[in-house]
Design an enzyme around this catalytic site. Sequence first.
Site, PDB file in Angstrom:
ATOM      1  N   ASP A  99       5.427   5.158   0.126  1.00 30.35           N
ATOM      2  CA  ASP A  99       6.868   5.167   0.351  1.00 30.35           C
ATOM      3  C   ASP A  99       7.293   4.113   1.351  1.00 30.35           C
ATOM      4  OD1 ASP A  99       9.413   6.254  -0.194  1.00 30.35           O
ATOM      5  OD2 ASP A  99       9.358   7.402   1.666  1.00 30.35           O
ATOM      6  N   ASP A 100       6.451   3.833   2.341  1.00 22.08           N
ATOM      7  CA  ASP A 100       6.809   2.846   3.357  1.00 22.08           C
ATOM      8  C   ASP A 100       6.809   1.434   2.787  1.00 22.08           C
ATOM      9  OD1 ASP A 100       6.827   4.801   5.592  1.00 22.08           O
ATOM     10  OD2 ASP A 100       4.700   4.948   5.128  1.00 22.08           O
ATOM     11  N   GLU A 136       2.156   8.371   3.277  1.00 27.40           N
ATOM     12  CA  GLU A 136       3.229   8.309   4.265  1.00 27.40           C
ATOM     13  C   GLU A 136       2.681   7.961   5.656  1.00 27.40           C
ATOM     14  OE1 GLU A 136       6.469   8.446   4.461  1.00 27.40           O
ATOM     15  OE2 GLU A 136       6.880   8.838   2.358  1.00 27.40           O
ATOM     16  N   ASP A 137       3.269   6.964   6.268  1.00 24.47           N
ATOM     17  CA  ASP A 137       3.073   6.657   7.684  1.00 24.47           C
ATOM     18  C   ASP A 137       1.613   6.433   8.060  1.00 24.47           C
ATOM     19  OD1 ASP A 137       5.768   6.779   7.909  1.00 24.47           O
ATOM     20  OD2 ASP A 137       5.860   8.656   8.999  1.00 24.47           O
ATOM     21  N   LYS A 153       9.511  15.349   3.725  1.00 16.05           N
ATOM     22  CA  LYS A 153       9.621  14.584   2.480  1.00 16.05           C
ATOM     23  C   LYS A 153       9.649  15.520   1.269  1.00 16.05           C
ATOM     24  CE  LYS A 153       9.232  10.151   3.880  1.00 16.05           C
ATOM     25  NZ  LYS A 153      10.089   9.012   3.488  1.00 16.05           N
ATOM     26  N   TYR A 158      15.146  15.727   8.062  1.00 21.40           N
ATOM     27  CA  TYR A 158      14.552  14.420   7.788  1.00 21.40           C
ATOM     28  C   TYR A 158      14.877  13.530   8.979  1.00 21.40           C
ATOM     29  CZ  TYR A 158      13.197  10.496   4.717  1.00 21.40           C
ATOM     30  OH  TYR A 158      12.589   9.409   4.155  1.00 21.40           O
ATOM     31  N   ARG A 163       0.995   6.217  12.227  1.00 22.33           N
ATOM     32  CA  ARG A 163       2.203   5.425  12.474  1.00 22.33           C
ATOM     33  C   ARG A 163       3.410   6.235  12.006  1.00 22.33           C
ATOM     34  NH1 ARG A 163       5.986   2.760  10.320  1.00 22.33           N
ATOM     35  NH2 ARG A 163       5.262   3.364   8.244  1.00 22.33           N
ATOM     36  N   ASN A 209      13.270   3.562  11.980  1.00 19.85           N
ATOM     37  CA  ASN A 209      13.527   4.955  12.323  1.00 19.85           C
ATOM     38  C   ASN A 209      12.609   5.390  13.462  1.00 19.85           C
ATOM     39  OD1 ASN A 209      15.488   5.647  10.299  1.00 19.85           O
ATOM     40  ND2 ASN A 209      13.862   5.595   8.781  1.00 19.85           N
TER      41      ASN A 209
END
Length: 599
Positions: free
Chosen positions: A361-362, A338-339, A266, A195, A248, A503
């Site tokens: 999640d973000d 995600e992202d 994930k 991760y 992203r 991150n």
Amino acid sequence: MFSSTRCAFLSNSGLGGCSSLCDAAQKKRSTRLRVVSMTPSSSSSSRSGDRNGSVVMETPLKELKKESTVADVDDNAISAGGPQDVYGEDRATEDHFVTPWSVSVASGYTLLRDPHFNKGLAFTEDERDAHYLRGLLPPSVIPQETQVKKMIQHVRQYQVPLQKYMAMMDLQERNERLFYKLLIDHVEELLPVVYTPTVGEACQKYGSIFMHPQGLYISLKEKGKIREVLRNWPEKNIQVIVVTDGERILGLGDLGCQGMGIPVGKLSLYTALGGVRPSACLPITIDVGTNNEKLLNDELYIGLKQRRATGQEYAELMHEFMTAVKQTYGEKVLIQFEDFANHNAFNLLEKYRSTHLVFNDDIQGTASVVLAGLVASLKLVGGNLADHRFLFLGAGEAGTGIAELIALETSKQTNAPLEEVRKNIWLVDSKGLIVSSRKDSLQHFKKPWAHEHEPVKNLLDAVNKIKPTVLIGTSGQGRTFTKEVIEAMASINKRPIILSLSNPTSQSECTAEEAYKWSQGRAIFASGSPFPPVEYEGKVFVPGQANNAYIFPGFGLGLIMSGTIRVHDDLLLAACKCSRHLRTLISNLCLGQVKIGSW
């Protein structure tokens, strides 16, 4: 899996008409077959050497037979009566749809090449007899616990984190059970490997380290036939999907198709930390191109070499995907975004949260874990959420998501209007403090945070003027919490709360060492990526980690177990409030009193 040699398989299985069946399969690729049993048959002496099992072709092949393409296939079902769930994973001997050109063979040499069922030297003597493994393995039987000891030493021999990541991915492709046993037993050590932060580097170099395809890749080439692509995935009982379009990735920007490392990572945590079966997890990358010039010019890039699709073309592809997922896996399948870039992330969440079980999640996961940490930190600094003033560096998905959840919880605690409690929360973006005079030029998700104030161009001036008690970084820009900023926070507050959440580690707003030293050891600190312990004036501080890994595996498991079909904000607040152990853990982490994994 048997893929290219389907004629040979059908011949070995004792099914006549191989040539004509293959011709029919070429003509009717959409025809679906049903495998009724995959157990050895001993009823026929003429097939005594057949150890791949019996396959029954039901209605679809009967239709083919009517067209005289398979004239010698017996209509009668063959029942082998094999044992169910031999390995405790899925239902390999029950009815499953498969594509006409692939079947599962759970025995012998093929079994050892199936990562989902392979146990390596852990196969017992009885299992070796039952599954025709004699001679295919060395004679020694080595239990899984011993294999874990061997594998952790193997991983530790590598000094470069990316090499450790590749070793873990290689293990996952060979022996999935051993991979998860290793990850669970050494979660503190291996979490940063599979991760953040290592997964970020893996995504950057995904093209050069790509060895085995993982998950599903849905590109613009598949527009109009996404449901067919989903059917190509061998597992049908999917409970959670993690999907990205790679625009992203962490704080690294547009990595296109190479963002697949994020859904894979994930979902490994869904299993290791949440207990969701690997077979129920599906990682997906939506490839609409990339605007990353380096990738477009890289001959090893594995995605579409074109500029990103936008507007109606992008929206139509995503809508087809969302519709196909619901049609294929049902109402209760969890889709975790995600992202995605800010503009798409908010639009997708808003568009589909009323029709699908979706979770970003973000936006929502980060907000939940940070709110839990903030509630815990109040035990150290005193007061309630309403007594504190929050300043964010970064006004994207994470920043606005955290801000909104803080405001919702504060409003519930005080019974004050949401618009009123928002006034204690301030955001700084690339153009400075978000204020009312900028409202006409702001994106819609920033407008609720535009308060009355004179324009402020930089973070240090914003700290001095707003005088926050909590400083939160979600900018994706490394080293933006400078010495002056941390010292200003320390001069305003006896115990400044500093959360450097971006991150991977290279993009963190400040390091743990900087936060502790520049605040004279008074900071309550947590970061998105792990940092090593810091020694300052004779004290050792173990930095906290406010990472989504503390929330999304359990939150997702709860959604799956409860049969929930929609995610509401109240569920996120409940997760924060009920996670007493989580809040205590993060509180202790911020104080440097406990290491991750010790609980």
